[in-house]
Scaffold this active site. Structure first.
Site, PDB file in Angstrom:
ATOM      1  N   HIS A 448      43.180  41.831  38.463  1.00 45.79           N
ATOM      2  CA  HIS A 448      42.454  40.145  37.630  1.00 45.79           C
ATOM      3  C   HIS A 448      42.741  40.890  35.883  1.00 45.79           C
ATOM      4  O   HIS A 448      42.491  40.279  35.863  1.00 45.79           O
ATOM      5  CB  HIS A 448      41.779  40.113  37.793  1.00 45.79           C
ATOM      6  N   ASP A 452      45.388  35.713  35.325  1.00 45.75           N
ATOM      7  CA  ASP A 452      43.629  35.035  36.422  1.00 45.75           C
ATOM      8  C   ASP A 452      44.761  34.328  37.613  1.00 45.75           C
ATOM      9  O   ASP A 452      46.174  34.458  37.761  1.00 45.75           O
ATOM     10  CB  ASP A 452      43.519  33.967  35.062  1.00 45.75           C
TER      11      ASP A 452
END
Length: 477
Positions: A448, A452
């Site tokens: 992450h 995104d």
């Protein structure tokens, strides 16, 4: 004069710190040539035949088959500069003549890497091609007592720094002990002696040819009254403890240890997330059948894994954020131009991840051939460290184990891994009607920090579209 050179276990690269002796390829007393493989070892990465950078007579071997040695630990010793009669001396079975010859080096010690000017060309960290040996002066005969032929400095002629043949005894002034390897059965025995202050050179080994055994060191410790608490626990004691507790303890070493360290580091450093989708793979299977039929009966078959790898490379071209790694020290995301696809392969030695280099530049047929080659090498244990490192994205087909889904751990330091479940017939709505279709589940685990959910979802959706409609790939051809 013969010189004994110690060959230690070299650094085999890729951060490996230890290796297990699988099979010795030479015996004590055998003549070896420069760069001749002398032992087969198994690292956490692969099986490797280790070449010796010296040529001469093997005078000692360290480590039994099945024993684990650390990088830098003694592997074997070789008496260099000997003649064809050296094997007899290495075994201590000859008798010296009345006169011997002694060669005097001009200046520093001569190289002696297996003969006149012969040096190793093997690529070994800490070894390799060296300078030519120093010029030697003419040899001269030196009378030596016959008793000196079988024993040198109190050490059997097969060991020690100056291991010589009976025909080449040492001069009288060399009688003082010289530094060099002592015949010890394993590095663990060396460590036991060091921890308890036992000088190995003062011991007389009870093993073959004076080999110092663990029992010899323990006797010396007991005679000196030194505590043996620092010694390694014996296998019998460990088994007894395990039996009392009803436990079986399996050391985390070798391949299993490397996997444990890497998975722990991945979970510790990477904030990973997983998304998944069910897809209809019926058309992909049909496309594969058509490709293989078009190639003819003698053409190599294209595997399903190769098609999935080709789809992944096309998806990474659209979403390069996932072909990346994070430099934590520089606090930078490093995007990579080339795609090296790793794929999880289960073998008898455990899970390994062979790497297909420059997968983005390969066709489905080329990918299939390379995947097949690497899979065979993985099962044989013959993969090189270079074939097991450097991947930028990993494909994990856990469907072969009969499971539908998973949340795979990212192969550190990569940024993503695609998992593929089993393909099974399921009821599926196709063109507004209920039908039985070949369905699988795709899961994407991603870092992450590099992207995104929008990027990860876009990547996974593109892969799913290509699986459901392979013609989508033609837009990028």
């Amino acid at each position: 004069m013969a010189e004994v050179k110690e060959f230690t276990l070299p650094d085999l690269g890729e951060g490996l710190t230890e290796a297990e002796v699988v099979r010795w390829l030479v015996e004590v007393g055998e003549v070896v040539a420069v760069d001749q493989p002398v032992v087969e070892v198994e690292t956490a990465k692969a099986m490797v035949e280790v070449p010796c950078p010296y040529g001469g007579v093997v005078t000692a071997r360290y480590g039994a088959e099945g024993e684990e040695l650390a990088v830098g630990a003694p592997l074997l010793t070789v008496a260099v500069g000997t003649d064809a009669s050296a094997p007899a001396a290495a075994e201590g079975s000859g008798s010296g003549g009345a006169n011997g010859v002694v060669a005097e080096a001009d200046g520093a010690d001569a190289a002696g890497d297996g003969g006149a000017g012969e040096t190793s060309g093997a690529v070994l960290v800490g070894y390799g091609t060296g300078a030519p040996p120093a010029r030697r002066r003419r040899v001269r005969p030196t009378p030596v007592p016959a008793a000196a032929a079988g024993q040198v400095n109190g050490v059997a002629s097969g060991y020690g720094r100056h291991a010589v043949t009976p025909e080449v005894p040492v001069r009288a002034e060399a009688a003082e002990p010289a530094p060099g390897p002592v015949p010890v059965i394993s590095p663990l025995v060396r460590r036991l002696a060091r921890q308890n202050g036992v000088e190995l050179r003062t011991l007389t080994g009870s093993g073959p040819d004076g080999l110092i055994l663990r029992a010899d060191v323990e006797r010396a410790i007991g005679a000196a009254g030194a505590p043996a608490a620092a010694a390694e626990p014996s296998a019998a004691a460990a088994s007894a403890r395990a039996g009392d507790a009803g436990e079986v303890r399996i050391p985390l070493r070798g391949l299993r240890g490397v996997v444990a360290d890497k998975m722990s580091r991945s979970r510790r450093e990477i904030p990973e997330a997983t998304c998944w989708v069910d897809v209809d793979a019926t058309e992909l299977l049909a496309a594969r059948r058509a490709m293989n039929a078009a190639g003819g009966p003698d053409a190599p078959k294209i595997s399903l894994l190769a098609l999935l790898a080709r789809i992944c490379t096309a998806a990474l071209a659209r979403y390069p954020e996932l072909n990346a790694r994070v430099d934590t020290e520089a606090r930078e995301i490093v995007r990579l131009e080339r795609v090296h696809v790793g794929f999880a392969a289960q073998t008898d030695r455990g899970l390994v991840v062979p790497v297909v280099r420059d997968a983005h530049a390969r066709s489905a047929e080329s990918l299939s051939e390379e995947l097949g080659r690497l899979t065979g090498a993985a099962r044989d244990g013959s993969l090189t460290p270079g074939e097991l490192t450097g991947s930028t994205f990993t494909l994990n087909n856990y469907g072969v184990f009969g499971v539908d889904g998973s949340t795979p751990i990212i192969n550190h330091p990569e940024a993503a891994m695609l998992g593929v479940g089993r393909i099974v017939p399921k009821p599926w709505v196709c063109e507004g009607e209920l039908a039985v279709r070949q369905v699988t589940q795709l899961s994407l685990t991603f870092d992450h920090r590099v992207c995104d959910g929008g990027v990860a979802g876009g990547f996974l959706r593109y892969v799913a579209d290509c699986v459901e409609q392979p013609a989508v790939l033609l837009r990028g051809v």
